[in-house]
Design a protein around this motif. Structure first.
Motif: not given
Length: 243
Positions: A48-51, A70-74, A79-81
């Motif tokens: 997600v950071r790269r693309f 998956g929930i934690e990543a979501a 928050a960041a994107h």
């Protein structure tokens, strides 16, 4: 379809066959470009950071812990994107997972059961909704929540008619009034009447397409908060509504 209208999506799924199946399904639709496929949460966050994709489709359980990565990543992605929406896929019909996902807000988030993978239209619809800040929740989970919340006589959901509950389920799937008309074979005036009745009975403002989904989800979660004396009480559902 014009390339500019195609969704750029990152997939996160640790099972290779499932991951490849989803990738081919989405790309064969002609509406999606899968820009990366990942097998665990750290790889997902890096992709997600790269693309900078439009949306992410992620399994709920992945390495390293196979718990709720998956929930934690979501949450971390939103928050960041904030321009990247996230749809979480789960084989678990337990509504507690959906409530955990939406506990800090519902904008740009979706929760679908893996059974929904076979319905390409629903899957792409969910990705497009979260991309624009909307919210989508699997209708099976909505049914479970509605039945549970309707059980209490003092709960406003108990006041909704059967048809109003049908419309509420479609709203929670992220459908506009026009989409509800087609899904339930109702006229525009009838849908508008039911939507207004729902917001009146649930004491929710009937404005905004995405805000109304967030309001429904907030209301469905509201009675999970303990009240004074250890009892649970229903809230107004207004906590997640932004002006």
């Amino acid at each position: 379809m014009d390339d500019s209208a195609r969704l750029r999506v990152v997939i996160a799924e640790d099972n290779y066959l499932v991951r490849e199946g989803i990738r081919r399904l989405l790309e064969d639709s002609g509406e999606v470009d899968v820009v990366a496929c990942t097998a665990d949460a750290p790889e997902l966050l890096d992709a997600v950071r790269r693309f900078s994709p439009d949306a992410v489709l992620t399994d709920i359980r992945m390495p390293p812990g196979h718990h709720m990565e998956g929930i934690e990543a979501a949450r971390a992605i939103r928050a960041a994107h904030p321009d990247t929406g996230v749809v979480v896929l789960s084989q678990h019909a337990d509504e507690s997972y959906a409530l955990a996902l939406f506990s800090a807000g519902s904008s740009g988030l979706g929760y679908l059961l893996k059974d929904r993978i076979g319905d390409l239209e629903d899957l792409v619809h969910a990705l497009r909704e979260v991309r624009t800040g909307g919210s989508v929740i699997d209708p099976h989970i909505v049914d479970t929540l509605v039945r549970r919340r309707s059980a209490g006589a003092r709960n406003p959901l108990a006041e909704l008619s059967a048809r109003e509950l049908d419309v509420l389920r479609e709203m929670a799937r992220g459908r506009t009034n026009a989409g509800i008309e087609q899904s339930l074979y109702l006229s525009s005036s009838t849908v508008e009447k039911h939507v207004n009745a729902i917001f009146t009975k649930l004491r929710l403002p009937a404005t905004g397409v995405h805000r109304r989904v967030a309001a429904v989800l907030a209301f469905l979660q509201s009675d999970s908060r303990p009240a004074a004396g250890g009892e649970k009480q229903a809230g107004t559902g207004r906590e997640a509504i932004q002006p």
